[in-house]
Each structure stands twice: as structure tokens, then as C-alpha cells.
Design an enzyme around this catalytic site. Structure first.
Site, PDB file in Angstrom:
ATOM      1  N   TYR A  58     126.934  81.183 129.344  1.00  0.00           N
ATOM      2  CA  TYR A  58     127.715  81.566 130.632  1.00  0.00           C
ATOM      3  C   TYR A  58     128.181  80.088 131.240  1.00  0.00           C
ATOM      4  CZ  TYR A  58     128.727  84.638 134.534  1.00  0.00           C
ATOM      5  OH  TYR A  58     129.835  85.273 135.529  1.00  0.00           O
ATOM      6  N   LYS A 112     127.346 108.721 117.074  1.00  0.00           N
ATOM      7  CA  LYS A 112     128.364 108.289 116.251  1.00  0.00           C
ATOM      8  C   LYS A 112     128.138 106.844 116.215  1.00  0.00           C
ATOM      9  CE  LYS A 112     132.360 109.351 114.239  1.00  0.00           C
ATOM     10  NZ  LYS A 112     132.770 110.674 113.804  1.00  0.00           N
ATOM     11  N   ASN A 166     130.481 125.367 109.587  1.00  0.00           N
ATOM     12  CA  ASN A 166     128.975 125.174 109.639  1.00  0.00           C
ATOM     13  C   ASN A 166     128.383 126.039 110.894  1.00  0.00           C
ATOM     14  OD1 ASN A 166     127.706 123.352 108.029  1.00  0.00           O
ATOM     15  ND2 ASN A 166     128.825 121.470 108.627  1.00  0.00           N
TER      16      ASN A 166
END
Length: 780
Positions: A42, A97, A289
Site C-alpha cells: 500500500y 460458480k 433436470n
């Protein structure tokens, strides 16, 4: 059924809430421990890369994580089968995901859930995130808005954008279609298609089929309102291209003489008569499904010439998006593609199709419990656990991006790129997924000797539900059922046997006589033999020995010696084995590590150490891995002449004499085994130069046990074990304090061990068949 649903709900909620809530975290890639580190990470040091990027915007890929960062973005309007549940409720799916991106392609993900349903506003919000990400994966956005949103973002952004719900299914099903057509000896430009479902995924599929050579005139599409015909006023631009003239088409009528059926709709809408009416050598992709448009069993029972794919893992040819999106984005990111275009999608299609035709690696055969999978009607697309996918699909996508002019970075050495891809994950790191899959393909009867324990019961219920094992519980049924009821654990259809009960008197007598024959000249009298059969460990080992069970787990509440002793006395060691040994499998960031001896032999001799190493090598091969073995010491190749160092060196010499082809060396320090450069520079003669060591053999029980505990507790490795080596039949001992996850992992290893060691008699086969029917009924 309600109880079962509640159980699955509880397990799912516990998984997401346990420990740190959710499934993902941010981990620094640079050291950030000292004041100097922080001043570089930083202020003031961070200003330097900022100035470089300001001078050359492309340097953002050099100095930040943008190049490996994908946003998974939704507004929560079409989540799974749950519909419009809102952005907050969609977050677990988006995190999931992200997990798939990471474990299959080493892509970092931030999930972003946007509270905006207006398509234009949504587009502007996502577009504004472009400077942060290297790619955008759109997810669970309802049709027709999803078409507009993706189109606008692709046009307005200069990074890859893909709506996976559309294109993932299209790419995978296209690969399957090409191979199915080849096997059925049909041409894509001539076949007739019937498509049931006209949502985002179905329309993406048919458009990609057109790109592969199919003709618009050969399609008949249906949605919930019937056939897509030209007089309908509710059609979008894409649907109109496929609209037929007549409005009197029914699904039943359309299926007559059709070559290909594509279903992305609802379950059980296709009848056996429809399948019978299709053309010779039909292709059926029933991908609804959880229930397909027609079940695999029904379709294949009426047509022997059929090739069928579904969206389910329990049937051949599963069309699974995970075969596509991780690798497509990997290839796109690695060449800094401006978009994911048609040539890139087609490249993924052809790479997947061609991979299915190449010889299947042993690790994939093992994962799916097959002897030799090969291209054919039941194998038209690769399996999700195929480790070649990353280094096959990503390079094909990257090359297509370069060839089509959308790549900003050029890869000149494809072989080096493929090697780099394999190193990202380590090909061995899919090990537990492979083992779990293998166990489910041929589950075994697994005894739990200490079933009056909440963790054991929970693990047993999960194992049964997942089809990994057929648990048998030993203990007092009243006590066990009480624990199960108090903890909302479903034990229906799982047998409970109490060795102390009157019902088991005949079995105790039978087992006791057998035990007495084994131990009558080893200090055990007849009375003691009968009495010992009331002990669950002894009773359980006799069940395994006589074939009444296939494997056993014990030791959760007993000390190690007490748990092992009955197995040694009743089952005994494999031929040629003088002493058993204990091994741990550690799942580390560098891949799996096998450590021995960690639990049994205190101070082995050189010959015993060589014996232990050979048993470990045999077990590692059972995991379908090549053992690469380092025998550890505080000495490097004779640098110390102490008795301890010489013992390890002697064991190494014995191993090389017994098995010259074994990849093994020692004695060496632990750090040397993993530092290839130092090993190559200082000890170029070593058999482990440029090898990835995956087996560590320790000179004593103390060193092995300390090492595995440190790696587990401090190093964050996931430990599976102890795995007992050298017994004739599978009996394994749980470590004190094992979690439910530990128990499930050990049970999976025990099932795999039983698959290798146990022959099934007729009674066992009938019992397993009965359990399998009960399990399917319980799941329904």
C-alpha cells in the site's frame, strides 16, 4: 420423503454456514507480514504501479490481478429452478460458480449480485465494472432480457463476456452432437431436428448447430405454448428464424422420422412411442433436470440403435457446463481476448469432440469405475473429471482468439503453455473427486463399529444418500435411533446390528468358533472366544472376514492399539507382509502427499523401512498415481555417518535392489525433496531430480506422526487416514476426534480398498441390489 428433504436442507445449510460463512475468501498473493511489505503493498509503494498504469493502461495486466479475475454477475431473475428470487438469494449460486472457476481452471472470481431488472440500466452497471475484471460471466438472468444484455455488453466492452446458461450448454451439446452424428453416420446439414424448449439455452444450442452446418429448414421448435410458427406474434428475432409455416405441429407428429431430439424443457414429455417413430439411428439429448424428457432406461429399452445424452451424472453422456466455461475463460484470459466470439466457441466444441476420441487416461477410467472407456455410443463427450480438459480446451480457445484477431497477447509456444496450464492445478489435485466418483460406481457394505455416535451416524446417512457406501451400524438400536432422532438424522433402510442381542446369538456362536480356531494356540480359550464376539470390533472384523461385510471403520472412541488388534488377530496380513503400517494421505496445495509410517511401527529396521515403502508404493498405485518416493533423514546422501542416517540409506539401497524401476531416493532432508533446483545443482545423480515427490517415508514413528500433524494443523492440509496397509481385507481406523468430513473421506478410501480386495458372493450381490432399490426409492 419430507424427513429426507429436511435432512438435505439441513446439510446444505450447515455446509454454507459452518466456519466462515459462504464458500470463498480473498487470499493475498504477496508477503504482507513486515512494515516493509505493507509499505510496498500500500502507501507509499503502491503509487509506483499506479503511475505506470496511468502512463500505459495495458500495464494493469502486469501489476494487478485483472488478467486472472472474472466477475460472475446476476440480478437473480432466473436462479436454478427457483425463478426470480432476487439478488441476495442468488449469492450462494454465484459463489458456487466461483468455486468451479477456481478448482477447474485456477481463475479468481468476485461474485456480483445487482439489484436491477431494467436491462439497459443493468448493462450500464456491468459496463462500468470493465476496468476491474478480465472477463464477465453472466449467470441466471431471465429470457428474453438475457439476450439483449449479453449482446449489448459484448458490443460495448473490450473484455470477454459470456452468458453461460446459453452458451455453455450449446458448446457441450454441440460437441456431443458432432460425435453422435459421426457414430450414427449422419450429416449435420441433412438431419431433421425436433427441439422441445425455446428458452435461452435451447436457442443458443440451435444457433451453434447452424454454425456447424445445420439448416434452418430442418428444425421444428416447441415451447410451452406449442410449436414455433410464423403466425405467432410473441416471437423474438432468433425464434422467428426457426418458425415453421404450419401451426398444427404437435410434438408427437414432429418426432416421426426425426433424426435428433433436443430437450431443454420439462421431464417426461416424450413417450416411448415417439422414440420408436424416430428415424433409424436416432440421437436423443434429453437434458431437463432432474427428470429428463424421457428416462435413459425407457429410451434405450425401445431403441437399441439410439445414442442418448442427459443432464444427469448417473447416465452415460452427461452434458455438463463445467466441461466448458472454466476452460473457455482460461483461454480467453490468457490471450487477453476482446470478446468470446463464434470461432472461439466452435474451437471449444471441436476440442471437446476430439478429446472424446482419444485414449482415456487410467485416472478417468478409475474415477468412473470403468476398465477401458472408449469413444462410442456411451462415451461421446469427455467426463468432467478428465484432467486433460484444461490443457486441451483452453489452448484451442486461445488459438481461435489469435486466429480471429481478437487476442491482444500472442502465445508462441503452445507446448510450454499447455505445461503451464497443467502446473496451475497439478494434475494430481483431482484425487478426492476421482476417488469419490469411483466409490459411487461400485459401493460396498461398510461397517461402523462405533455407531452410537452422532458424527458416525451423520456420516453414514450422507454416505448412503450419496450412494458411496451401504452402511451397517453396530450397536444398541435403541440408543442409536435415539441419537439419530435427537439430531434429525435419517437412518431409514440402514441396518443396525447389536452383537450383544439374542438375535445375534447364532452369529456369535459361529464367529466365536472361527475365532477360537484361529487363536486356540495363541492364548485364547473357548469361553473367551465366545465372549469376545460381544465386542463390536471383534464381531465387525468377523463380519468382514466371513464376507458378511466388505469393509470396516473403527477407532473413533478407542485407542489405536485396541482398534487394530482384532483386525490383526482375525483378518491377518496379506501374503508376504511381515508387519502392517499406517499411512496418511494429505491433500496439499502442491498436490496429494502420502506419508508413512505415521501410526504403527516405532523404530523400523532398514529392511522394515523398505517393506513399508513397498506397501506404500503399491497403495499409491491403487490411487492411479505413480509413486515418487523420498526417504527422509536429517542427512543428505551420506553427509552424516550416524546410525540413523545409515539406516535410511540402507533402506534406499534395498529398495533399488528389489525394484530398480521404482522412483525412489534417500537419505535426504525434507526440504531437499521439494527443492528441485538445489537437488539438481548439488545432487544431479539423484533419481528424484526434476521429479514431483508425492511420497515421504520417515525413519521413525515419532518423526512421521509429528510431521503429518504439523502439516495438518499449521500447513492447512486436509488429512485422510490413517490408512492401514498390509491387511488381507479392508479395516481402517479413524483418528480420535475425526470430523464428519474426515469420516466420509476415510469411508470413501475404505470402499475403494474393498473394491480392490473383496469378491462379492451371490448373497452379497442380492443384498446390495435390494439396498440400491431402497436408496432410489428413498431419494424419490
Amino acid at each position: 420423503m419430507a424427513k429426507q428433504t429436511d435432512l438435505h436442507r439441513e446439510q446444505a445449510l450447515e455446509y454454507h454456514a459452518g466456519g466462515r460463512p459462504g464458500k470463498i475468501e480473498v487470499v493475498p498473493t504477496k508477503e504482507a507480514k513486515t512494515q516493509r511489505d505493507l509499505s510496498l503493498a500500500y502507501s507509499p509503494g503502491v503509487a509506483e504501479p499506479c503511475k505506470e498504469i496511468a502512463a500505459n493502461r495495458e500495464d494493469v495486466y502486469k501489476y494487478t490481478a485483472k488478467g486472472n479475475l472474472v466477475a460472475v454477475i446476476t440480478n437473480g431473475t432466473a436462479v436454478l429452478g427457483l425463478g426470480d428470487i432476487g439478488p441476495e438469494a442468488s449469492k450462494p449460486v454465484m459463489e458456487g460458480k466461483g468455486v468451479l472457476f477456481k478448482i477447474f481452471a485456477d481463475i479468481d472470481v468476485f461474485d456480483i449480485e445487482i439489484d436491477e431488472k431494467d436491462p439497459e440500466k443493468f448493462v450500464q452497471i456491468v459496463k462500468s465494472l470493465g476496468p476491474t475484471f478480465g472477463g464477465i460471466n453472466l449467470e441466471d438472468i431471465k429470457a428474453p432480457e438475457c439476450f439483449y444484455i449479453e449482446q449489448q455488453l459484448r458490443e460495448q466492452m473490450n473484455i470477454p463476456v459470456m452468458h453461460d446458461d446459453q452458451h455453455g450448454t450449446a458448446i457441450i451439446s454441440s460437441a456431443a452432437l458432432l460425435n453422435a452424428l459421426e457414430l450414427q453416420k449422419k450429416k449435420i446439414e441433412k438431419v431433421r431436428f425436433v427441439v422441445n424448449g425455446a428458452g435461452a439455452a435451447a436457442l443458443a444450442c440451435v444457433q451453434l448447430y447452424i454454425a456447424l452446418g445445420a439448416k434452418y429448414s430442418n428444425f421444428i421448435l416447441f415451447d410451452k405454448d406449442g410449436v414455433i410458427h410464423q403466425k405467432r406474434t410473441d416471437l423474438g428475432d432468433i425464434q422467428r428464424k426457426f418458425a415453421v409455416e404450419k401451426s398444427d405441429w404437435t410434438l408427437d407428429k414432429a418426432m416421426k422420422d426425426a433424426d435428433v431430439f433436443l430437450g431443454l424443457s420439462v421431464g417426461n414429455v416424450v413417450s416411448t412411442d415417439m422414440i420408436k417413430s424416430m428415424a433409424k439411428n436416432p440421437i436423443v439429448f434429453a437434458m431437463a433436470n432432474p427428470d429428463p424428457e424421457i428416462s435413459y432406461e425407457l429410451a434405450t429399452s425401445v431403441r437399441k440403435d439410439i445414442i442418448m445424452a442427459t443432464g444427469r451424472s448417473d447416465y452415460p453422456n452427461m452434458v455438463n457446463n463445467v466441461l466448458g466455461f472454466p476452460y473457455i475463460f482460461r483461454g480467453a484470459l490468457d490471450v487477453r481476448a476482446l470478446q468470446i466470439n463464434e470461432p472461439m466457441k466452435l474451437a471449444a466444441v471441436k476440442a471437446l469432440a476430439n478429446l472424446a476420441k482419444s485414449p482415456v487416461p487410467d485416472i478417468v477410467n478409475m474415477a468412473y469405475n470403468q476398465q477401458n472407456m472408449a469413444f462410442g455410443p456411451e462415451y461421446i463427450i469427455p467426463k468432467p473429471l478428465d484432467p486433460r480438459l484444461l490443457a486441451t480446451v483452453a489452448p484451442a480457445v486461445a488459438q481461435a482468439a489469435m486466429d480471429s484477431g481478437v487476442a491482444q497477447k500472442i502465445i508462441t509456444n503452445t507446448e510450454a503453455y499447455q505445461l503451464e496450464l497443467n502446473k496451475r492445478l497439478g494434475l494430481d489435485n483431482q484425487l478426492m473427486r476421482v476417488i469419490s466418483n469411483k466409490a459411487r460406481k461400485d459401493p460396498k457394505r461398510l461397517l461402523f463399529a462405533e455407531a452410537d455416535n452422532q458424527k458416525i451416524l451423520k456420516a453414514a446417512s450422507i454416505l448412503y444418500d450419496e450412494g458411496t457406501a451401504y452402511p451397517i451400524l453396530l450397536g444398541d438400536p435403541i440408543k442409536i435411533n435415539k441419537i439419530a432422532e435427537e439430531n434429525n438424522i435419517d437412518l431409514s433402510d440402514i441396518p443396525i446390528i447389536d452383537p450383544r442381542s439374542d438375535e445375534q446369538e447364532a452369529k456369535r456362536e459361529f464367529y466365536g468358533q472361527l475365532f477360537f480356531k484361529k487363536r486356540q494356540r495363541k492364548g485364547v480359550n473357548h469361553y473367551e472366544s465366545m465372549k469376545m464376539m460381544k465386542d463390536r470390533n471383534h464381531f465387525g472384523c468377523m463380519m468382514v472376514e466371513t464376507g458378511d461385510a466388505d469393509a470396516m471403520l473403527s477407532g473413533l472412541t478407542k485407542n489405536y492399539a485396541e482398534a487394530i488388534r482384532p483386525a490383526l488377530q482375525i483378518i491377518g496380513t496379506e501374503e508376504g507382509v511381515k508387519k502392517i503400517a499406517g499411512m496418511y494421505l494429505l491433500l496439499t496445495k502442491k498436490g496429494p502427499l502420502f506419508l508413512a509410517d505415521t501410526t504403527v511401527n516405532f523404530n523400523p529396521t532398514a529392511e522394515e523401512l523398505a517393506d513399508i515403502t513397498q506397501m506404500v508404493a503399491k497403495e499409491v498405485r491403487n490411487f492411479n498415481l505413480t509413486p515418487r518416493i523420498a526417504l527422509l533423514s536429517y542427512s543428505n546422501f551420506g553427509s552424516s555417518d550416524s546410525p540413523e542416517a545409515r539406516l535410511v540409506a540402507d533402506a534406499t539401497r534395498l529398495l533399488k535392489q528389489r525394484n530398480p524401476s521404482l522412483i525412489v531416493d534417500g537419505e535426504m532432508q525434507g526440504s531437499m525433496a521439494f527443492n528441485k533446483e538445489i537437488l539438481r545443482d548439488n545432487y544431479p545423480f539423484s533419481d528424484l531430480v526434476d521429479q514431483d515427490v508425492n511420497v515421504l517415508i520417515f525413519p521413525s514413528l515419532t518423526s512421521g506422526n509429528v510431521a503429518y500433524n504439523l502439516l495438518k494443523e499449521v500447513g492447512g492440509a486436509d488429512a485422510i487416514g490413517p490408512i492401514l496397509l498390509g491387511l488381507k481385507k479392508p479395516v481402517h481406523v479413524l483418528q480420535l476426534g475425526s470430523t464428519v468430513r474426515n469420516i466420509i473421506n476415510m469411508a470413501t478410501v475404505a470402499v475403494m480398498d474393498a473394491q480392490l480386495k473383496c469378491r462379492m458372493d451371490t448373497d452379497a450381490a442380492v443384498q446390495k441390489s435390494t439396498w440400491w432399490k431402497r436408496l432410489k426409492k428413498r431419494k424419490k
